[in-house]
Design a protein around this motif. Structure first.
Motif, PDB file in Angstrom:
ATOM      1  N   PHE A  28      26.927  40.523  13.982  1.00 23.11           N
ATOM      2  CA  PHE A  28      28.369  40.736  14.037  1.00 23.11           C
ATOM      3  C   PHE A  28      29.085  39.641  13.254  1.00 23.11           C
ATOM      4  N   ILE A  29      30.112  40.023  12.501  1.00 21.04           N
ATOM      5  CA  ILE A  29      30.914  39.070  11.745  1.00 21.04           C
ATOM      6  C   ILE A  29      32.210  38.839  12.519  1.00 21.04           C
ATOM      7  N   ASN A  30      32.359  37.644  13.058  1.00 20.32           N
ATOM      8  CA  ASN A  30      33.506  37.295  13.885  1.00 20.32           C
ATOM      9  C   ASN A  30      34.661  36.841  12.997  1.00 20.32           C
ATOM     10  N   GLN A  31      35.620  37.729  12.801  1.00 19.33           N
ATOM     11  CA  GLN A  31      36.749  37.448  11.917  1.00 19.33           C
ATOM     12  C   GLN A  31      37.598  36.285  12.422  1.00 19.33           C
ATOM     13  N   SER A  32      37.797  36.197  13.718  1.00 16.23           N
ATOM     14  CA  SER A  32      38.620  35.122  14.286  1.00 16.23           C
ATOM     15  C   SER A  32      37.978  33.759  14.061  1.00 16.23           C
ATOM     16  N   PHE A  33      36.662  33.687  14.232  1.00 14.64           N
ATOM     17  CA  PHE A  33      35.946  32.434  14.016  1.00 14.64           C
ATOM     18  C   PHE A  33      36.055  31.994  12.556  1.00 14.64           C
ATOM     19  N   ILE A  34      35.852  32.925  11.637  1.00 12.49           N
ATOM     20  CA  ILE A  34      35.922  32.608  10.209  1.00 12.49           C
ATOM     21  C   ILE A  34      37.346  32.196   9.827  1.00 12.49           C
ATOM     22  N   ALA A  35      38.342  32.902  10.362  1.00 13.90           N
ATOM     23  CA  ALA A  35      39.736  32.555  10.075  1.00 13.90           C
ATOM     24  C   ALA A  35      40.057  31.142  10.564  1.00 13.90           C
ATOM     25  N   ALA A  36      39.573  30.797  11.748  1.00 13.79           N
ATOM     26  CA  ALA A  36      39.809  29.451  12.277  1.00 13.79           C
ATOM     27  C   ALA A  36      39.068  28.408  11.447  1.00 13.79           C
ATOM     28  N   LYS A  37      37.851  28.708  11.056  1.00  9.23           N
ATOM     29  CA  LYS A  37      37.049  27.782  10.257  1.00  9.23           C
ATOM     30  C   LYS A  37      37.713  27.504   8.904  1.00  9.23           C
ATOM     31  N   SER A  41      44.878  33.070   8.049  1.00  5.97           N
ATOM     32  CA  SER A  41      45.059  34.233   8.906  1.00  5.97           C
ATOM     33  C   SER A  41      43.886  35.197   8.732  1.00  5.97           C
ATOM     34  N   ARG A  42      43.838  36.209   9.576  1.00  6.23           N
ATOM     35  CA  ARG A  42      42.730  37.162   9.499  1.00  6.23           C
ATOM     36  C   ARG A  42      42.895  38.172   8.365  1.00  6.23           C
ATOM     37  N   THR A  43      44.088  38.286   7.803  1.00 11.26           N
ATOM     38  CA  THR A  43      44.307  39.277   6.741  1.00 11.26           C
ATOM     39  C   THR A  43      43.407  39.061   5.530  1.00 11.26           C
ATOM     40  N   PRO A  44      43.315  37.844   4.959  1.00  8.25           N
ATOM     41  CA  PRO A  44      42.401  37.676   3.832  1.00  8.25           C
ATOM     42  C   PRO A  44      40.932  37.871   4.239  1.00  8.25           C
ATOM     43  N   ILE A  45      40.617  37.583   5.504  1.00  8.27           N
ATOM     44  CA  ILE A  45      39.253  37.797   6.004  1.00  8.27           C
ATOM     45  C   ILE A  45      38.947  39.293   6.019  1.00  8.27           C
ATOM     46  N   ARG A  46      39.880  40.068   6.555  1.00 11.31           N
ATOM     47  CA  ARG A  46      39.694  41.529   6.601  1.00 11.31           C
ATOM     48  C   ARG A  46      39.561  42.106   5.199  1.00 11.31           C
ATOM     49  N   ASN A  47      40.381  41.622   4.264  1.00  7.63           N
ATOM     50  CA  ASN A  47      40.303  42.114   2.885  1.00  7.63           C
ATOM     51  C   ASN A  47      38.963  41.763   2.244  1.00  7.63           C
ATOM     52  N   ALA A  48      38.486  40.561   2.511  1.00  9.06           N
ATOM     53  CA  ALA A  48      37.184  40.152   1.970  1.00  9.06           C
ATOM     54  C   ALA A  48      36.065  40.994   2.581  1.00  9.06           C
ATOM     55  N   ILE A  49      36.151  41.261   3.867  1.00 10.90           N
ATOM     56  CA  ILE A  49      35.145  42.086   4.540  1.00 10.90           C
ATOM     57  C   ILE A  49      35.165  43.504   3.968  1.00 10.90           C
ATOM     58  N   ALA A  50      36.349  44.039   3.725  1.00  6.50           N
ATOM     59  CA  ALA A  50      36.453  45.374   3.128  1.00  6.50           C
ATOM     60  C   ALA A  50      35.807  45.394   1.744  1.00  6.50           C
ATOM     61  N   ARG A  51      36.019  44.350   0.989  1.00  4.86           N
ATOM     62  CA  ARG A  51      35.409  44.246  -0.348  1.00  4.86           C
ATOM     63  C   ARG A  51      33.879  44.196  -0.249  1.00  4.86           C
ATOM     64  N   LEU A  52      33.375  43.381   0.679  1.00  7.77           N
ATOM     65  CA  LEU A  52      31.923  43.282   0.882  1.00  7.77           C
ATOM     66  C   LEU A  52      31.349  44.602   1.399  1.00  7.77           C
ATOM     67  N   ALA A  53      32.115  45.315   2.200  1.00  9.72           N
ATOM     68  CA  ALA A  53      31.676  46.630   2.679  1.00  9.72           C
ATOM     69  C   ALA A  53      31.585  47.607   1.511  1.00  9.72           C
ATOM     70  N   GLY A  54      32.544  47.522   0.607  1.00  8.54           N
ATOM     71  CA  GLY A  54      32.515  48.368  -0.580  1.00  8.54           C
ATOM     72  C   GLY A  54      31.313  48.090  -1.465  1.00  8.54           C
ATOM     73  N   GLU A  55      30.801  46.874  -1.400  1.00 13.01           N
ATOM     74  CA  GLU A  55      29.626  46.489  -2.177  1.00 13.01           C
ATOM     75  C   GLU A  55      28.328  46.768  -1.418  1.00 13.01           C
ATOM     76  N   GLY A  56      28.440  47.258  -0.183  1.00 13.07           N
ATOM     77  CA  GLY A  56      27.259  47.609   0.595  1.00 13.07           C
ATOM     78  C   GLY A  56      26.583  46.439   1.294  1.00 13.07           C
ATOM     79  N   ILE A  57      27.251  45.311   1.351  1.00 10.24           N
ATOM     80  CA  ILE A  57      26.667  44.119   1.973  1.00 10.24           C
ATOM     81  C   ILE A  57      26.984  44.077   3.465  1.00 10.24           C
ATOM     82  N   ILE A  58      28.124  44.633   3.826  1.00 11.11           N
ATOM     83  CA  ILE A  58      28.583  44.673   5.211  1.00 11.11           C
ATOM     84  C   ILE A  58      28.820  46.131   5.589  1.00 11.11           C
ATOM     85  N   THR A  59      28.547  46.451   6.854  1.00 13.09           N
ATOM     86  CA  THR A  59      28.832  47.781   7.372  1.00 13.09           C
ATOM     87  C   THR A  59      29.971  47.669   8.379  1.00 13.09           C
TER      88      THR A  59
END
Length: 73
Positions: A28-37, A41-59
């Motif tokens: 599991f990728i914890n968006q809140s933990f990464i945002a705090a680290k 905010s979580r918005t750029p984290i969500r956008n990055a995750i969406a990009r990685l999902a588009g590349e097939g690295i994240i589901t």
């Protein structure tokens, strides 16, 4: 421009976590933990995750979150 930089930072950080085996396949990728680290905010984290999902690295699973799909070596 700053938004793109934050999104790129988040993308690079998450990809580093995956490629350095700090996040395992199926983990599991914890968006809140990464945002705090990264002190953002979580918005750029969500956008990055969406990009990685588009590349097939994240589901993405609705109502469950994001999980590492496969590691890139």
């Amino acid at each position: 421009m700053a938004k793109q930089n934050l999104e790129q930072q988040a993308y690079d950080y998450i990809l580093h976590l995956i490629t350095s085996c700090q996040l395992a396949d199926g983990e599991f990728i914890n968006q809140s933990f990464i945002a705090a680290k990264l002190k953002m905010s979580r918005t750029p984290i969500r956008n990055a995750i969406a990009r990685l999902a588009g590349e097939g690295i994240i589901t993405l699973f609705p109502c469950r979150g994001a999980f590492v799909h496969r590691r890139i070596y």
